[in-house]
Design a protein around this motif. Sequence first.
Motif, mmCIF file in Angstrom:
data_model
loop_
_atom_site.group_PDB
_atom_site.id
_atom_site.type_symbol
_atom_site.label_atom_id
_atom_site.label_comp_id
_atom_site.label_asym_id
_atom_site.label_seq_id
_atom_site.Cartn_x
_atom_site.Cartn_y
_atom_site.Cartn_z
ATOM 1 N N GLY A 162 0.686 -1.111 -0.112
ATOM 2 C CA GLY A 162 0.013 0.114 0.040
ATOM 3 C C GLY A 162 0.872 1.368 0.058
ATOM 4 O O GLY A 162 0.431 2.434 -0.815
ATOM 5 N N GLY A 163 1.446 1.131 0.760
ATOM 6 C CA GLY A 163 3.023 2.057 0.565
ATOM 7 C C GLY A 163 3.840 2.680 -0.507
ATOM 8 O O GLY A 163 3.621 3.982 -0.926
ATOM 9 N N LEU A 164 3.640 1.799 -1.562
ATOM 10 C CA LEU A 164 4.180 2.153 -2.431
ATOM 11 C C LEU A 164 3.337 3.002 -4.066
ATOM 12 O O LEU A 164 3.387 3.296 -4.951
ATOM 13 N N ARG A 165 2.291 2.965 -2.982
ATOM 14 C CA ARG A 165 0.930 3.876 -3.433
ATOM 15 C C ARG A 165 1.320 5.803 -4.102
ATOM 16 O O ARG A 165 1.761 5.801 -5.401
ATOM 17 N N ALA A 166 2.633 5.167 -2.858
ATOM 18 C CA ALA A 166 3.262 7.204 -2.638
ATOM 19 C C ALA A 166 4.020 7.109 -3.418
ATOM 20 O O ALA A 166 4.974 8.362 -2.897
ATOM 21 N N LEU A 167 5.048 5.900 -3.898
ATOM 22 C CA LEU A 167 6.397 6.014 -3.917
ATOM 23 C C LEU A 167 7.096 7.083 -5.336
ATOM 24 O O LEU A 167 5.779 7.166 -5.985
ATOM 25 N N ALA A 168 7.705 8.092 -5.292
ATOM 26 C CA ALA A 168 7.650 8.826 -6.168
ATOM 27 C C ALA A 168 9.444 8.620 -6.808
ATOM 28 O O ALA A 168 9.786 8.234 -8.334
ATOM 29 N N THR A 169 10.359 8.187 -6.487
ATOM 30 C CA THR A 169 11.738 7.422 -6.176
ATOM 31 C C THR A 169 12.735 7.438 -5.820
ATOM 32 O O THR A 169 12.438 6.482 -4.928
ATOM 33 N N ALA A 170 13.296 5.959 -6.840
ATOM 34 C CA ALA A 170 13.933 5.210 -6.199
ATOM 35 C C ALA A 170 15.344 5.275 -6.496
ATOM 36 O O ALA A 170 15.657 5.884 -7.651
ATOM 37 N N ASP A 171 16.223 5.011 -5.510
ATOM 38 C CA ASP A 171 17.136 5.046 -5.794
ATOM 39 C C ASP A 171 18.170 3.388 -5.035
ATOM 40 O O ASP A 171 17.955 3.850 -3.728
ATOM 41 N N LEU A 172 18.923 3.030 -5.995
ATOM 42 C CA LEU A 172 19.430 1.194 -4.838
ATOM 43 C C LEU A 172 20.864 1.795 -5.179
ATOM 44 O O LEU A 172 21.343 0.663 -5.191
ATOM 45 N N SER A 173 21.310 2.622 -4.831
ATOM 46 C CA SER A 173 22.931 3.041 -5.419
ATOM 47 C C SER A 173 23.519 2.863 -4.067
ATOM 48 O O SER A 173 24.758 2.799 -3.581
ATOM 49 N N GLY A 174 22.705 2.961 -3.241
ATOM 50 C CA GLY A 174 23.221 2.339 -1.490
ATOM 51 C C GLY A 174 22.800 1.432 -0.935
ATOM 52 O O GLY A 174 22.929 0.841 0.796
ATOM 53 N N LEU A 175 22.651 0.628 -1.756
ATOM 54 C CA LEU A 175 22.747 -1.133 -1.232
ATOM 55 C C LEU A 175 24.245 -2.154 -0.903
ATOM 56 O O LEU A 175 25.183 -1.004 -1.514
ATOM 57 N N ASP A 176 23.997 -2.359 0.252
ATOM 58 C CA ASP A 176 25.638 -3.163 0.975
ATOM 59 C C ASP A 176 26.005 -3.413 -0.166
ATOM 60 O O ASP A 176 25.814 -4.381 -1.508
ATOM 61 N N VAL A 233 16.500 2.346 -13.033
ATOM 62 C CA VAL A 233 17.631 1.330 -12.942
ATOM 63 C C VAL A 233 17.684 0.887 -14.547
ATOM 64 O O VAL A 233 18.914 0.271 -14.898
ATOM 65 N N GLY A 234 17.020 1.344 -14.952
ATOM 66 C CA GLY A 234 16.355 0.720 -16.958
ATOM 67 C C GLY A 234 15.664 -0.631 -16.978
ATOM 68 O O GLY A 234 14.824 -1.010 -15.975
ATOM 69 N N PRO A 235 15.981 -0.401 -18.948
ATOM 70 C CA PRO A 235 14.388 -1.518 -18.769
ATOM 71 C C PRO A 235 14.615 -3.470 -17.817
ATOM 72 O O PRO A 235 13.127 -3.550 -18.433
ATOM 73 N N LYS A 236 15.969 -2.808 -17.538
ATOM 74 C CA LYS A 236 15.837 -4.783 -17.237
ATOM 75 C C LYS A 236 14.962 -4.769 -15.280
ATOM 76 O O LYS A 236 14.166 -5.115 -15.677
ATOM 77 N N ALA A 237 14.429 -3.592 -15.149
ATOM 78 C CA ALA A 237 13.077 -3.421 -14.312
ATOM 79 C C ALA A 237 11.613 -4.404 -14.980
ATOM 80 O O ALA A 237 11.154 -4.689 -14.497
#
Length: 374
Positions: A162-176, A233-237
């Motif tokens: 449900g929270g993903l309805r408000a998602l505006a931006t994603a940044d995966l660069s900080g993944l471990d 992250v591009g088309p792979k998503a």
Amino acid sequence: MLIAADKFKGSLTAVEVAEHVTAGLRRVVPGLDVAAVPVADGGDGTTAAALAAGFTRHEARVTGPTGEPVTATFALREDGTAVVEMAEASGLQHLPKGVFAPLTATTYGTGELLLAALDAGATSIVFGVGGSATTDGGAGMLAALGARLLDADGAPVGPGGGGLRALATADLSGLDPRLAGTEIVLASDVDNPLTGPKGAPAVYGPQKGASEEDVATLDAALAHYAEVLERAVGPKAAEHALAPGAGAAGGIGYGALVGLDAAFRPGIDVMLDVLGFAPALARATFVITGEGSLDEQTLHGKAPAGVAAAARAAGIDVVAVCGRLQLSQEALAAAGIQRAYALTDLESDPARCMAEAGPLLERAAESLARDFLV
């Protein structure tokens, strides 16, 4: 004699199934040489199967699906192979009895459990998914691992799908950063895509308390999530959203494919490799497999089907034990199973069948032994 059975859900673990079958066999054939490889297909019980195969138990305190702390177990072998079962952290068993949270249940604790495995020295991870309480596309897991999933104000989105309805931006660069050097295999018996009529919300949402309206909300939220990740992250998503396994465990498969660069494999195939089934099979002349319910689902990647396929390829006879049997003799034969022994044939009352599963299974094993071993 090789016993390679899954758990009887709600009554016996895979280890207990093997113990009771062995006891029944040996009443008829004393001294019978029996080996056991308890198996699992990536769902709940996968960690237990790994521990039975000699992995070392590790525990971590993590966030449960509704935010409460829970103790979760993972298994680690000396060579750095870990078995992490998402249900340990984010499974239905952690919900208050009868209280579902279809829109807000989170996989955050699963991300914490993966971190614990990395901290313990894991260099490859078998990531078993199934039995989840969640439908968040693995968003909580990715957040725990360092991803930033933000709303229009720059704040973290709320928990659950449900929270993903408000998602505006994603940044995966900080993944471990350790994830980049870790082989992660997504082990599942589910090949659903992320969204749509065969997607995670439509097929599995109702099992987690989702109403028809909730299913529509979750499907739209996960589609939006995939669009935002595509920008990040591009088309792979977008490609991964349609891939087999993306819809596994409320879409956590999707999060693993996109964010963790996981490779999807049928859970039983992965687990048979990890549990050392092939060497055990090479020493066997007869195989007993099974699970709580032998039904149509069994034929689509469940543990008994995988065991039977491997044994048939090796030219070894297979029979099965189960709580209830809902397959015809023809379907069993097509799967490579000669015969199945169901506890409901011995006790018709389902409640008593569950409560007395151990003794009933020993009786079934005695019948099996008389039919095939004497």
